[in-house]
Design a protein around this motif. Sequence first.
Motif, PDB file in Angstrom:
ATOM      1  N   LEU A 181       0.840  -1.446  -0.118  1.00 15.66           N
ATOM      2  CA  LEU A 181      -0.100   0.097   0.031  1.00 15.66           C
ATOM      3  C   LEU A 181       0.898   1.094   0.214  1.00 15.66           C
ATOM      4  O   LEU A 181       2.151   1.329   0.535  1.00 15.66           O
ATOM      5  N   GLY A 182       0.449   2.353  -0.635  1.00 14.56           N
ATOM      6  CA  GLY A 182       1.041   3.723  -0.709  1.00 14.56           C
ATOM      7  C   GLY A 182       0.207   4.690  -0.499  1.00 14.56           C
ATOM      8  O   GLY A 182      -1.151   4.800  -0.693  1.00 14.56           O
ATOM      9  N   ASN A 183       0.728   5.730  -0.096  1.00 13.77           N
ATOM     10  CA  ASN A 183       0.118   7.197  -0.026  1.00 13.77           C
ATOM     11  C   ASN A 183       0.813   8.114  -0.849  1.00 13.77           C
ATOM     12  O   ASN A 183       2.176   8.577  -0.301  1.00 13.77           O
ATOM     13  N   ASP A 184       0.398   8.425  -1.948  1.00 12.62           N
ATOM     14  CA  ASP A 184       0.879   9.486  -3.077  1.00 12.62           C
ATOM     15  C   ASP A 184       0.534  10.780  -2.533  1.00 12.62           C
ATOM     16  O   ASP A 184      -0.265  11.345  -3.166  1.00 12.62           O
ATOM     17  N   VAL A 185       1.096  11.257  -1.614  1.00 12.36           N
ATOM     18  CA  VAL A 185       0.689  12.556  -1.273  1.00 12.36           C
ATOM     19  C   VAL A 185       0.848  13.743  -2.200  1.00 12.36           C
ATOM     20  O   VAL A 185       1.473  13.677  -2.772  1.00 12.36           O
ATOM     21  N   ASN A 186      -0.345  14.372  -2.291  1.00 12.30           N
ATOM     22  CA  ASN A 186      -0.750  15.206  -3.440  1.00 12.30           C
ATOM     23  C   ASN A 186      -0.967  16.484  -2.684  1.00 12.30           C
ATOM     24  O   ASN A 186      -1.606  16.845  -2.092  1.00 12.30           O
ATOM     25  N   LEU A 187      -0.494  17.699  -3.519  1.00 16.63           N
ATOM     26  CA  LEU A 187      -0.382  18.939  -3.231  1.00 16.63           C
ATOM     27  C   LEU A 187      -1.378  19.534  -4.433  1.00 16.63           C
ATOM     28  O   LEU A 187      -0.807  20.003  -5.406  1.00 16.63           O
ATOM     29  N   ARG A 188      -2.897  19.657  -4.255  1.00 20.69           N
ATOM     30  CA  ARG A 188      -3.587  20.061  -5.331  1.00 20.69           C
ATOM     31  C   ARG A 188      -3.427  21.454  -5.850  1.00 20.69           C
ATOM     32  O   ARG A 188      -3.480  21.651  -7.141  1.00 20.69           O
ATOM     33  N   ASP A 189      -3.026  22.423  -5.037  1.00 19.25           N
ATOM     34  CA  ASP A 189      -2.836  23.723  -5.500  1.00 19.25           C
ATOM     35  C   ASP A 189      -1.596  24.006  -6.063  1.00 19.25           C
ATOM     36  O   ASP A 189      -1.382  24.802  -7.214  1.00 19.25           O
ATOM     37  N   ILE A 190      -0.412  23.304  -5.730  1.00 20.07           N
ATOM     38  CA  ILE A 190       0.747  23.539  -6.534  1.00 20.07           C
ATOM     39  C   ILE A 190       0.598  22.908  -7.775  1.00 20.07           C
ATOM     40  O   ILE A 190       1.200  23.509  -8.828  1.00 20.07           O
ATOM     41  N   GLU A 191       0.236  21.852  -7.886  1.00 22.98           N
ATOM     42  CA  GLU A 191       0.084  21.001  -9.363  1.00 22.98           C
ATOM     43  C   GLU A 191      -1.012  21.768 -10.228  1.00 22.98           C
ATOM     44  O   GLU A 191      -0.691  21.891 -11.302  1.00 22.98           O
ATOM     45  N   GLY A 192      -1.874  22.264  -9.554  1.00 19.71           N
ATOM     46  CA  GLY A 192      -3.180  23.088 -10.198  1.00 19.71           C
ATOM     47  C   GLY A 192      -2.593  24.122 -10.908  1.00 19.71           C
ATOM     48  O   GLY A 192      -3.170  24.413 -11.723  1.00 19.71           O
ATOM     49  N   ARG A 193      -1.786  24.906 -10.156  1.00 19.22           N
ATOM     50  CA  ARG A 193      -0.954  26.035 -10.989  1.00 19.22           C
ATOM     51  C   ARG A 193      -0.454  25.733 -12.254  1.00 19.22           C
ATOM     52  O   ARG A 193      -0.442  26.604 -13.091  1.00 19.22           O
ATOM     53  N   SER A 194       0.432  24.568 -12.163  1.00 21.65           N
ATOM     54  CA  SER A 194       1.068  24.340 -13.439  1.00 21.65           C
ATOM     55  C   SER A 194       1.606  22.878 -13.372  1.00 21.65           C
ATOM     56  O   SER A 194       2.092  22.488 -12.437  1.00 21.65           O
ATOM     57  N   ALA A 195       1.298  22.201 -14.252  1.00 25.10           N
ATOM     58  CA  ALA A 195       1.793  20.595 -14.607  1.00 25.10           C
ATOM     59  C   ALA A 195       3.052  20.466 -14.171  1.00 25.10           C
ATOM     60  O   ALA A 195       3.828  19.585 -13.910  1.00 25.10           O
ATOM     61  N   LEU A 196       3.849  21.523 -14.728  1.00 26.26           N
ATOM     62  CA  LEU A 196       5.192  21.549 -14.695  1.00 26.26           C
ATOM     63  C   LEU A 196       5.635  21.784 -13.327  1.00 26.26           C
ATOM     64  O   LEU A 196       7.054  21.520 -12.926  1.00 26.26           O
ATOM     65  N   LEU A 197       4.832  21.859 -12.223  1.00 25.96           N
ATOM     66  CA  LEU A 197       5.568  21.891 -10.919  1.00 25.96           C
ATOM     67  C   LEU A 197       5.234  20.555 -10.429  1.00 25.96           C
ATOM     68  O   LEU A 197       5.150  20.329  -9.039  1.00 25.96           O
TER      69      LEU A 197
END
Length: 382
Positions: free
Chosen positions: A224-240
């Motif tokens: 099992l894994g937790n792929d912790v996600n930062l929605r605001d940072i990736e949402g600003r740009s997929a390049l982040l």
Amino acid sequence: MNDNKTNAYLPQDVEQALLVGRVWRDEGPALVVVRQGEVIDISAQCDCMADLLDRDDAADFVRRAEGESLGPATALLQNSLAEPQITPYLLAPCDVQAIKACGVTFAVSLLERVIEEQAGGDAAKASQLRSELNEMIGQDLSRIAPGSDEAMALKAALQARGAWSQYMEVGLGPDAEVFTKAQPFSSVGFGARVGLHPASEWNNPEPEIVLAVDAKGHAKGATLGNDVNLRDIEGRSALLLGKAKDNNASCAIGPFIRLFDERFTLDSVRQAHVTLRIEGKDDGFLLEGESDMREISRDPLDLVRQTVGAHHQYPDGFMLFLGTMFSPIQDRDGEGQGFTHHIGDSVTIATPALGALVNRVDRSDKLPPWTFGIRQWRAHRR
């Protein structure tokens, strides 16, 4: 903590499961197997998880390998949940393997990635965008096979309406999103704290099944894994994506790798239900959800083939996060604001065949720095 509660963190059929993992002892990391609920240090016979997974007889080796008993698995689980942790405690079960992850493999996660993108990382805009996208698409994306004629027709229709997205491309197109989640030895294990980048104000856990793949590209087990996600940072740009995904303690894996055998196979993974429970320490918040692996849009072996092959090799093997359908949207701090973590949240990711992965949430810059890398591991082996 009583043993009955701790037993819930192990597979339901733990007596029959072939479980391998890693623990931290006073003298350093050790490779272990679990037999009849007892943890056995087999480092004298094999001290590298990648080497163990590369063995053609890995299952038989795990059944017969001898070593020093470290006590019942329930005791090590309790040690791992203590603050501070008490040796011996569990580490992430992988070592030198690359840590790879697949994104947008479920229809629900596809829509949420598009929402993040169009909201520009602003959680307050998500609810309205969610309604607009559902009305515009008007169909169940989980029924559409990526790369199919139907998917390509939907792509053309969405492009004509100005609604196409780079996330739609990897969700509906022929090529999966596969990225590097974390570096070897940087993942944390059961009971450890997971880290959020201090700049993030909109984030969530991502409960996933993780395949353990050997150097030849063969899936040998799962965890099992937790792929912790930062929605605001990736949402600003997929390049982040790198900033959003790869931070101190931002990847949790465990508690053990379960090797495939006659009782537990890839079909077990394909049929799995993965549950998520988030418990707020400061506000009593409770969120529960479930991912059904039968709703994944790409077969796990297809994701493995898109990761490794003539185009790319992994001589030390790799761990592969298969993606999640669960992006929590339940309001927490106010109407229309959706979900985001609070420091101190407890996150439990579970499925009966693999047990449960439990972690608490903190900030990456407040957690102990990652210092134990490949050179330190090599020094401990001498």
